[in-house]
Design a protein around this motif. Structure first.
Motif, PDB file in Angstrom:
ATOM      1  N   GLY A 134      39.462  51.248  36.086  1.00 46.42           N
ATOM      2  CA  GLY A 134      38.910  50.524  37.231  1.00 46.42           C
ATOM      3  C   GLY A 134      37.960  51.372  38.064  1.00 46.42           C
ATOM      4  O   GLY A 134      37.022  50.874  38.674  1.00 46.42           O
ATOM      5  N   SER A 148      44.100  50.447  35.424  1.00 48.33           N
ATOM      6  CA  SER A 148      43.954  51.071  36.730  1.00 48.33           C
ATOM      7  C   SER A 148      43.053  52.309  36.645  1.00 48.33           C
ATOM      8  O   SER A 148      42.208  52.531  37.501  1.00 48.33           O
ATOM      9  N   LEU A 207      41.083  42.763  30.599  1.00 51.61           N
ATOM     10  CA  LEU A 207      41.744  41.553  31.106  1.00 51.61           C
ATOM     11  C   LEU A 207      42.398  40.771  29.970  1.00 51.61           C
ATOM     12  O   LEU A 207      43.290  39.971  30.202  1.00 51.61           O
ATOM     13  N   SER A 243      44.073  36.294  31.119  1.00 53.32           N
ATOM     14  CA  SER A 243      43.179  36.141  32.262  1.00 53.32           C
ATOM     15  C   SER A 243      42.934  34.670  32.580  1.00 53.32           C
ATOM     16  O   SER A 243      42.933  33.827  31.691  1.00 53.32           O
ATOM     17  N   SER A 244      42.710  34.379  33.880  1.00 47.83           N
ATOM     18  CA  SER A 244      42.430  32.997  34.264  1.00 47.83           C
ATOM     19  C   SER A 244      41.134  32.551  33.602  1.00 47.83           C
ATOM     20  O   SER A 244      40.250  33.338  33.339  1.00 47.83           O
ATOM     21  N   PRO A 255      36.942  36.198  41.319  1.00 48.60           N
ATOM     22  CA  PRO A 255      36.211  36.441  42.566  1.00 48.60           C
ATOM     23  C   PRO A 255      36.455  37.853  43.086  1.00 48.60           C
ATOM     24  O   PRO A 255      37.578  38.351  43.041  1.00 48.60           O
ATOM     25  N   LYS A 260      35.082  33.908  36.716  1.00 44.34           N
ATOM     26  CA  LYS A 260      36.285  33.364  37.345  1.00 44.34           C
ATOM     27  C   LYS A 260      37.202  34.425  37.940  1.00 44.34           C
ATOM     28  O   LYS A 260      38.395  34.222  38.066  1.00 44.34           O
ATOM     29  N   SER A 299      43.494  31.139  40.819  1.00 47.98           N
ATOM     30  CA  SER A 299      42.167  31.272  41.434  1.00 47.98           C
ATOM     31  C   SER A 299      41.393  32.472  40.891  1.00 47.98           C
ATOM     32  O   SER A 299      40.242  32.693  41.254  1.00 47.98           O
ATOM     33  N   GLY A 300      42.022  33.259  40.036  1.00 49.06           N
ATOM     34  CA  GLY A 300      41.335  34.431  39.473  1.00 49.06           C
ATOM     35  C   GLY A 300      41.527  35.690  40.323  1.00 49.06           C
ATOM     36  O   GLY A 300      41.040  36.755  39.973  1.00 49.06           O
ATOM     37  N   GLY A 301      42.232  35.552  41.437  1.00 50.34           N
ATOM     38  CA  GLY A 301      42.445  36.704  42.328  1.00 50.34           C
ATOM     39  C   GLY A 301      43.219  37.823  41.642  1.00 50.34           C
ATOM     40  O   GLY A 301      42.994  39.005  41.927  1.00 50.34           O
ATOM     41  N   ASP A 353      42.981  38.697  38.545  1.00 54.57           N
ATOM     42  CA  ASP A 353      42.018  39.455  37.730  1.00 54.57           C
ATOM     43  C   ASP A 353      41.336  40.516  38.596  1.00 54.57           C
ATOM     44  O   ASP A 353      41.086  41.630  38.147  1.00 54.57           O
ATOM     45  N   ARG A 354      41.036  40.140  39.840  1.00 56.26           N
ATOM     46  CA  ARG A 354      40.396  41.101  40.752  1.00 56.26           C
ATOM     47  C   ARG A 354      41.310  42.315  40.966  1.00 56.26           C
ATOM     48  O   ARG A 354      40.862  43.454  40.889  1.00 56.26           O
ATOM     49  N   PHE A 355      42.602  42.059  41.180  1.00 58.82           N
ATOM     50  CA  PHE A 355      43.535  43.174  41.387  1.00 58.82           C
ATOM     51  C   PHE A 355      43.618  44.053  40.135  1.00 58.82           C
ATOM     52  O   PHE A 355      43.672  45.274  40.230  1.00 58.82           O
ATOM     53  N   ILE A 356      43.655  43.397  38.977  1.00 55.80           N
ATOM     54  CA  ILE A 356      43.784  44.150  37.721  1.00 55.80           C
ATOM     55  C   ILE A 356      42.613  45.106  37.535  1.00 55.80           C
ATOM     56  O   ILE A 356      42.776  46.218  37.051  1.00 55.80           O
ATOM     57  N   LEU A 357      41.441  44.664  37.946  1.00 56.21           N
ATOM     58  CA  LEU A 357      40.241  45.463  37.689  1.00 56.21           C
ATOM     59  C   LEU A 357      40.011  46.559  38.728  1.00 56.21           C
ATOM     60  O   LEU A 357      39.024  47.261  38.674  1.00 56.21           O
ATOM     61  N   ARG A 358      40.939  46.685  39.669  1.00 55.25           N
ATOM     62  CA  ARG A 358      40.777  47.721  40.688  1.00 55.25           C
ATOM     63  C   ARG A 358      41.686  48.925  40.394  1.00 55.25           C
ATOM     64  O   ARG A 358      42.788  48.739  39.871  1.00 55.25           O
ATOM     65  N   PRO A 359      41.200  50.114  40.728  1.00 55.02           N
ATOM     66  CA  PRO A 359      41.965  51.318  40.365  1.00 55.02           C
ATOM     67  C   PRO A 359      43.135  51.604  41.306  1.00 55.02           C
ATOM     68  O   PRO A 359      43.260  52.701  41.834  1.00 55.02           O
TER      69      PRO A 359
END
Lengths: 271, 303
Positions: free
Chosen positions: B68, B65, B45, A268-269, B79, B77, A95-97, A99-105
């Motif tokens: 970020g 990290s 990514l 990445s998704s 979210p 893609k 679902s791409g979730g 990727d969201r975690f990866i982009l957070r510090p």
């Protein structure tokens, strides 16, 4: 210290939002937890009435069997509070979730572990585990000394980590395969079905699988043996009785190293 | 700020680009040209198959990290929110993730929420938002922690004209403050308004990187001038005009702005006749894309 407080605060925020989202419909939350409890109980009830027809199963009476089951359900109830994110990791990747975690510090595994918790499964499984423990513990002849209580708690800790390591290992495979639902079915859920029974009753090949491949025997069978000392333990080294916490830590560390190594292969998704 | 050295990944081939701090770059090209892949390489990514990517001077894959904190990424893609949680709960989580003090968070959040008009939806579950509402909330999310580098994949999709104007104004303000922006969009007018530089990708190949004016001169040099004449038809023989048509009193001229300027044409015409109205239409980025597509079809036919 400040960092530790910050992490604790973040865990608090995650837990609060998880509770809010899981329990926004309170009646439904109770019913869903009850549904999990009843679904899992059905299997136990079948085993219970089957065993009433026999005296013992390889020397294990019905209450000893329930004690064995209780370890399985209690550990899963705790496990799922911390490892829901790993259980559902395939969906998170697709679902791409992820990727969201990866982009957070923040640490990846930290986010995956604390960002979600299946409270219904935790209450359903954990509640059943506690019920089975209360029903069986007084009837299996365990004299609860301080040492045994400590051992029991360490065995729970180790059992959670062993299953957590399996979840983490299978989650890591998602990085390569994207979908590992059938592997999870095969290596976790099917192995868990065997784990409800004393490992000694099975064919040698299954015993090897339960001890050395997906070591569910260390989640409940050997800890139960430490407390119950059944005769069938003679087939296994005495050392196995003490290995659960150590094995949990070692397996989890190995799974964590595999996870760290595999992250660099993540695509990445959408690609 | 962002450097790619001979980078190849999937369709992208040998991309070399240097994007300095405080610059806004619009990535344009047909669908499948590699725009999203470019953004995913920039934010870590994806790893390049060949070449090197440096974001803030570091390998972004190995420093995800760390980076970020400094980046804001809106990718199609990936979210930004948990659908089962309220908009405000998601923002509270972002506050913690980015370690924003309460006063700073409230100041930024209130300002952005008001600009993008999401205040009324903050108690709603994200899954119940319309696409446009969600997009506005996502834009607040990527701007909230005041990133130094903002990567936006089709940010205007789902936005109405008011929200597009708000986004443009906020981006221009932040760019002035030193934020770097790399964005893709099929809305080329928005790219043209926001971005100082343009990068054109064609089937993964970097066709152009630089200022828009120079791009137009290179790939869409044909300007169009309309003159409403009030005198006789001028003689245009000496002018390098590509094409002219006369319709009633209106004379329409198409000319290559690299060969002749509008001033030169006007001077030539006014020497011979009088003119009531003058309109000059310069080509835009859409024409660049059209010309590239035409060129591609022509090359396909040739091969």
């Amino acid at each position: 210290m400040e960092n530790c407080m910050d992490v604790m605060h973040l865990i608090g925020v995650y837990t609060k939002t998880i509770m809010k989202s899981w329990f926004q419909y309170k009646v439904d939350a109770v019913l869903r937890s009850l549904a999990v409890f009843l679904r899992e109980s059905t299997g136990i009830i079948v085993v219970y009435f089957t065993l009433l027809k026999f005296d013992t199963l390889n020397g294990w009476n019905v209450y000893e069997m329930l004690f064995l089951f209780s370890l399985l359900f209690v550990t899963y109830g705790i496990l799922i509070l911390f490892f829901t994110g790993l259980r559902d990791f395939g969906h998170t990747v697709r679902s791409g979730g992820f990727d969201r975690f990866i982009l957070r510090p923040r640490g990846l595994l930290f986010q995956i572990i604390f960002v979600n918790a299946d409270w219904f499964a935790a209450i359903g499984h954990g509640g059943l585990g506690i019920t089975l423990f209360l029903v069986s513990a007084a009837k299996v002849g365990i004299v609860w000394s301080f040492d045994k209580v400590v051992y029991y708690l360490l065995a729970i800790f180790g059992g959670v980590l062993i299953q957590g390591a399996v979840f983490l290992f299978l989650a890591t495979l998602n990085i390569y395969l994207l979908e590992t639902g059938s592997l999870k079915e095969l290596f976790y859920w099917n192995a868990r079905k065997f784990a409800g029974y004393p490992v000694s009753i099975f064919h040698r090949a299954i015993q090897i699988g339960m001890i050395y491949i997906v070591p569910f025997a260390f989640v409940n069978y050997f800890p139960a043996q430490f407390l119950l000392r059944k005769e069938d333990m003679a087939a296994y080294p005495e050392l196995f009785l003490y290995l659960t916490p150590v094995l949990g830590i070692v397996l989890y560390l190995l799974a964590y190293l595999f996870w760290r190594y595999s992250l660099k292969f993540y695509k990445s998704s959408g690609n | 700020m962002l450097d790619l050295e001979l980078v190849s990944k999937f369709i992208l081939s040998n991309i070399t680009v240097h994007i300095p701090k405080g610059i806004s770059v619009g990535l344009i090209g047909a669908s499948g040209a590699g725009k999203t892949t470019f953004l995913k390489l920039a934010c870590g990514l994806l790893s390049p198959e060949r070449g090197n990517v440096y974001t803030f001077g570091k390998n972004p894959v190995e420093n995800r990290s760390l980076l970020g904190k400094k980046m804001g990424c809106l990718l199609e893609k990936a979210p930004l929110f948990h659908g089962e949680r309220s908009v405000l709960d998601n923002f509270r989580e972002l506050q913690m993730v980015h370690r924003m003090p309460e006063t700073e968070f409230l100041k930024e959040y209130r300002r952005l929420a008001e600009c993008f008009d999401i205040g009324k939806q903050e108690r709603e579950l994200v899954k119940n938002l319309s696409f446009g509402q969600r997009r506005r909330a996502e834009l607040v999310a990527v701007l909230l922690h005041r990133p130094e580098l903002l990567l936006l994949d089709e940010p205007t999709t789902g936005l109405d004209e008011t929200a597009k104007t708000v986004l443009r104004e906020i981006l221009q303000e932040r760019i002035q403050d030193g934020m770097t922006v790399v964005m893709t969009s099929h809305e080329l007018q928005e790219v043209s308004r926001i971005c100082q530089r343009i990068m054109v990708l064609k089937q993964g190949t970097q066709m152009y990187y630089g200022e828009e004016a120079a791009l137009l001169r290179q790939y869409a040099p044909m300007d169009c001038m309309r003159l409403k004449l009030s005198g006789r038809l001028p003689d245009l023989e000496d002018l390098p005009v590509k094409q002219y048509t006369l319709s009633g009193e209106e004379l329409k001229l198409r000319y290559n702005s690299n060969h002749v300027t509008a001033a030169e044409i006007l001077e030539h015409v006014l020497r011979q006749t009088s003119v009531q109205e003058i309109t000059i239409k310069k080509p835009d980025l859409a024409e660049v894309i059209r010309n590239l597509e035409l060129q591609e079809k022509w090359e396909d036919r040739q091969s």
